[in-house]
Design a protein around this motif. Structure first.
Motif, PDB file in Angstrom:
ATOM      1  N   UNK A 240       0.572  -0.980   0.224  1.00 22.01           N
ATOM      2  CA  UNK A 240       0.234  -0.222   0.105  1.00 22.01           C
ATOM      3  C   UNK A 240       1.013   1.359   0.044  1.00 22.01           C
ATOM      4  N   UNK A 241       0.687   2.374  -0.008  1.00 20.32           N
ATOM      5  CA  UNK A 241       0.858   3.392  -0.256  1.00 20.32           C
ATOM      6  C   UNK A 241       2.160   4.113   1.168  1.00 20.32           C
ATOM      7  N   UNK A 242       1.563   3.251   1.722  1.00 20.41           N
ATOM      8  CA  UNK A 242       2.827   3.435   2.962  1.00 20.41           C
ATOM      9  C   UNK A 242       3.590   2.852   3.145  1.00 20.41           C
ATOM     10  N   UNK A 243       4.328   2.337   2.505  1.00 24.56           N
ATOM     11  CA  UNK A 243       4.933   0.753   2.750  1.00 24.56           C
ATOM     12  C   UNK A 243       6.277   1.555   1.556  1.00 24.56           C
ATOM     13  N   UNK A 244       5.567   2.862   0.788  1.00 24.71           N
ATOM     14  CA  UNK A 244       6.927   3.565   0.160  1.00 24.71           C
ATOM     15  C   UNK A 244       7.293   4.278   0.574  1.00 24.71           C
ATOM     16  N   UNK A 245       8.689   4.788   0.344  1.00 18.40           N
ATOM     17  CA  UNK A 245       9.223   6.126   0.595  1.00 18.40           C
ATOM     18  C   UNK A 245      10.225   5.907   1.745  1.00 18.40           C
ATOM     19  N   UNK A 246      10.207   4.777   2.510  1.00 23.20           N
ATOM     20  CA  UNK A 246      11.366   4.810   3.939  1.00 23.20           C
ATOM     21  C   UNK A 246      11.776   2.883   3.934  1.00 23.20           C
ATOM     22  N   UNK A 247      12.877   2.806   4.354  1.00 23.36           N
ATOM     23  CA  UNK A 247      13.111   1.126   4.261  1.00 23.36           C
ATOM     24  C   UNK A 247      14.784   1.073   4.231  1.00 23.36           C
ATOM     25  N   UNK A 248      15.559   0.172   4.277  1.00 24.53           N
ATOM     26  CA  UNK A 248      16.678  -0.091   3.110  1.00 24.53           C
ATOM     27  C   UNK A 248      16.497  -0.933   2.680  1.00 24.53           C
ATOM     28  N   UNK A 249      16.063  -1.999   1.562  1.00 27.49           N
ATOM     29  CA  UNK A 249      15.481  -2.254   0.388  1.00 27.49           C
ATOM     30  C   UNK A 249      15.524  -1.039  -0.622  1.00 27.49           C
ATOM     31  N   UNK A 250      15.242  -1.569  -2.008  1.00 23.44           N
ATOM     32  CA  UNK A 250      15.287  -0.068  -2.427  1.00 23.44           C
ATOM     33  C   UNK A 250      14.171  -0.478  -3.947  1.00 23.44           C
ATOM     34  N   UNK A 251      13.635  -0.233  -5.088  1.00 23.72           N
ATOM     35  CA  UNK A 251      13.095  -0.774  -5.907  1.00 23.72           C
ATOM     36  C   UNK A 251      12.904  -0.095  -7.472  1.00 23.72           C
ATOM     37  N   UNK A 252      13.692  -0.534  -8.384  1.00 20.49           N
ATOM     38  CA  UNK A 252      13.425   0.116  -9.919  1.00 20.49           C
ATOM     39  C   UNK A 252      12.405   0.676 -10.098  1.00 20.49           C
ATOM     40  N   UNK A 253      11.902   1.733 -10.228  1.00 19.46           N
ATOM     41  CA  UNK A 253      11.133   2.614 -10.662  1.00 19.46           C
ATOM     42  C   UNK A 253      10.412   2.331 -11.980  1.00 19.46           C
ATOM     43  N   UNK A 254       9.037   2.472 -12.336  1.00 22.16           N
ATOM     44  CA  UNK A 254       8.764   2.244 -13.625  1.00 22.16           C
ATOM     45  C   UNK A 254       9.323   3.259 -14.581  1.00 22.16           C
ATOM     46  N   UNK A 255       9.495   4.732 -14.176  1.00 22.09           N
ATOM     47  CA  UNK A 255      10.251   5.711 -15.235  1.00 22.09           C
ATOM     48  C   UNK A 255      11.572   4.799 -15.469  1.00 22.09           C
ATOM     49  N   UNK A 256      12.074   4.772 -14.514  1.00 19.92           N
ATOM     50  CA  UNK A 256      13.285   3.779 -14.461  1.00 19.92           C
ATOM     51  C   UNK A 256      13.712   2.830 -15.811  1.00 19.92           C
ATOM     52  N   UNK A 257      12.730   2.070 -16.058  1.00 21.46           N
ATOM     53  CA  UNK A 257      12.451   1.179 -16.727  1.00 21.46           C
ATOM     54  C   UNK A 257      12.054   1.827 -17.787  1.00 21.46           C
ATOM     55  N   UNK A 258      11.108   2.782 -17.812  1.00 19.52           N
ATOM     56  CA  UNK A 258      10.314   3.112 -19.644  1.00 19.52           C
ATOM     57  C   UNK A 258      12.016   4.252 -20.277  1.00 19.52           C
ATOM     58  N   UNK A 259      12.423   4.423 -19.691  1.00 18.63           N
ATOM     59  CA  UNK A 259      13.177   5.405 -20.009  1.00 18.63           C
ATOM     60  C   UNK A 259      14.799   5.579 -20.470  1.00 18.63           C
ATOM     61  N   UNK A 260      15.085   3.790 -20.096  1.00 15.54           N
ATOM     62  CA  UNK A 260      16.282   3.543 -20.362  1.00 15.54           C
ATOM     63  C   UNK A 260      16.680   2.012 -20.525  1.00 15.54           C
ATOM     64  N   UNK A 261      17.467   1.792 -21.821  1.00  7.73           N
ATOM     65  CA  UNK A 261      17.347   0.763 -22.509  1.00  7.73           C
ATOM     66  C   UNK A 261      18.955  -0.254 -21.405  1.00  7.73           C
ATOM     67  N   UNK A 262      18.971   0.784 -20.584  1.00  9.75           N
ATOM     68  CA  UNK A 262      20.498  -0.155 -19.490  1.00  9.75           C
ATOM     69  C   UNK A 262      19.455   0.483 -18.177  1.00  9.75           C
ATOM     70  N   UNK A 263      19.277   0.041 -17.669  1.00  5.98           N
ATOM     71  CA  UNK A 263      18.724   0.539 -16.241  1.00  5.98           C
ATOM     72  C   UNK A 263      19.719   1.837 -15.201  1.00  5.98           C
ATOM     73  N   UNK A 264      18.802   2.912 -14.722  1.00  7.77           N
ATOM     74  CA  UNK A 264      20.406   3.984 -14.137  1.00  7.77           C
ATOM     75  C   UNK A 264      19.855   3.027 -12.452  1.00  7.77           C
ATOM     76  N   UNK A 265      20.910   2.444 -12.357  1.00  8.93           N
ATOM     77  CA  UNK A 265      21.050   2.310 -10.907  1.00  8.93           C
ATOM     78  C   UNK A 265      20.755   2.966  -9.537  1.00  8.93           C
ATOM     79  N   UNK A 266      20.859   3.986 -10.138  1.00  3.21           N
ATOM     80  CA  UNK A 266      20.591   5.304  -9.175  1.00  3.21           C
ATOM     81  C   UNK A 266      19.160   5.526  -9.124  1.00  3.21           C
ATOM     82  N   UNK A 267      18.135   5.221 -10.302  1.00  4.22           N
ATOM     83  CA  UNK A 267      17.168   5.424  -9.718  1.00  4.22           C
ATOM     84  C   UNK A 267      16.061   4.738  -9.652  1.00  4.22           C
ATOM     85  N   UNK A 268      15.882   4.583  -8.005  1.00  2.76           N
ATOM     86  CA  UNK A 268      15.296   3.356  -7.544  1.00  2.76           C
ATOM     87  C   UNK A 268      14.620   4.388  -6.576  1.00  2.76           C
TER      88      UNK A 268
END
Length: 410
Positions: A240-268
């Protein structure tokens, strides 16, 4: 207008206060026009006839797409304007675009042209004041169907200027910067065309042979379904919305996938560690599952990071390779025109388009041997890197120009 009488940054030897003037005091304001009758022979001439769409972000205009005859010019309200003394200023719709004419010509009614008095104002200095004058012009614009500014209001635009010697110093500096910017933007467009040509010709399509190939590679490429090369996995789920924006893990964003043939490792973005989710691995491929247009559905990106506790967003699915394929090759092949056409066929929807993961896995692709994959992949990657470096260089020039504008003018 600023209350300061001198700029923050100044050439050595200049100390006098700047004076406030009206544009009409230092330039003749000339409107454009179009012939009153639709005579096709009016457009067989050799006189440049500029329209606002030819200006855009160009600092200089040299040749128009449309040419008018002397007779056509006589049947319009436009005047023949002198080169290197005239600034074109769009006065309708997209108000305030400027360009310096480097060849004689005339304009349609979308312009107010400024023919300058060279004893009072340096043309490159005046051109550099473009943003200041544009902001004033927009405030004075009127109209319901489209905005425009009158000849009278253009004449009343306010500007602050130093003596002609200091103007020439400042104008000369900005001329060098604008010429450099024009040159680098042209180089950027050429690099994009080179990359586009490689993407179109270095990947085999239905003919089993690419149009462009390195010497020594002559064999036929082999066909596979994506399903034969690996397996899929899902992105984040049960969040849910409250699960995002904090924590020690990261996730690859939609815009990272959409914009980059090779994913931007900092765009998480951050999320809490969740061992129930699928962690992404080096060489995983991601596909977007929906978009607003069929041309943008199913965009792909390859992940070349080795970080742990990294997940994929819920609007994409992952594809994990089980066959050895060169990373750069697969990254660019999945963005090639031939593959994108196959993906667009799968798009379904009306207001928003979606793809079926199973149907994507049934798409057929062609692969050469790994040695050829590496040659193709690294070649396109080098060109892609050059394109990105060119963008950074252009942005640095623009940033420097903006700094000068903020500190060399009042």
């Amino acid at each position: 207008m600023s209350k300061r009488k001198t700029p923050v940054l100044r050439f050595k030897g200049f100390h006098n206060d700047w004076e406030q003037r009206k544009l009409g005091d230092i330039a003749k304001i000339v409107g454009g026009g179009t012939p009153s009758t639709k005579n096709s022979q009016y457009w067989n001439g050799n006189i440049n006839w500029y329209s606002p769409t030819e200006i855009g972000k160009n600092a200089f205009v040299n040749e128009s797409k449309k040419k008018i005859t002397k007779a056509g010019l006589q049947h319009s309200s436009a005047k023949l304007l002198p080169k290197n003394k005239t600034i074109l200023f769009t006065s309708r719709a997209n108000i305030g675009d400027l360009a310096i004419m480097t060849s004689d010509g005339a304009t349609n009614q979308g312009f107010q042209s400024w023919v300058i008095d060279q004893l009072k104002i340096d043309i490159y200095f005046l051109y550099s004041l473009g943003n200041i004058l544009k902001n004033q012009a927009i405030k004075l614009a009127y109209g319901s169907t489209f905005l425009e500014i009158s000849n009278k209001n253009v004449k009343n635009l306010q500007l602050k200027i130093p003596n002609i010697q200091e103007q020439k110093k400042i104008g000369s500096l900005f001329k060098i910067i604008d010429e450099l910017l024009t040159l680098q933007e042209r180089k950027y467009e050429e690099l994009k065309l080179l990359k586009k040509a490689l993407m179109q010709n270095m990947f085999a399509d239905n003919a089993f042979y690419p149009n462009l190939r390195f010497k020594g590679f002559v064999y036929k490429w082999k066909q596979y379904k994506l399903n034969d090369l690996g397996y899929t996995f899902s992105g984040l789920s049960g969040k849910s919305k409250k699960d995002f924006g904090h924590g020690k893990a990261q996730y690859v964003t939609y815009m990272n996938v959409f914009s980059n043939p090779i994913a931007n490792l900092e765009m998480t973005e951050h999320i809490e560690i969740d061992n129930k989710q699928n962690s992404v691995k080096y060489n995983d491929i991601f596909f977007t599952t929906s978009s607003e247009t069929p041309e943008e559905v199913g965009m792909s990106s390859i992940w070349l990071g080795k970080e742990t506790n990294t997940y994929l967003n819920s609007f994409c699915f992952g594809f994990r390779l089980t066959k050895r394929i060169d990373s750069y090759y697969i990254a660019f092949m999945l963005r090639s025109p031939s593959f994108r056409r196959k993906m667009m066929v799968l798009a379904q929807g009306i207001s928003r388009f979606n793809i079926s993961k199973n149907k994507v896995m049934n798409i057929k692709i062609l692969l050469p041997k790994i040695s050829e994959q590496k040659r193709v992949g690294i070649t396109i990657k080098k060109v892609d890197n050059t394109v990105k470096l060119q963008v950074k260089f252009i942005n640095k020039i623009k940033k420097f120009r903006k700094f000068l504008l903020q500190n060399m003018f009042i």
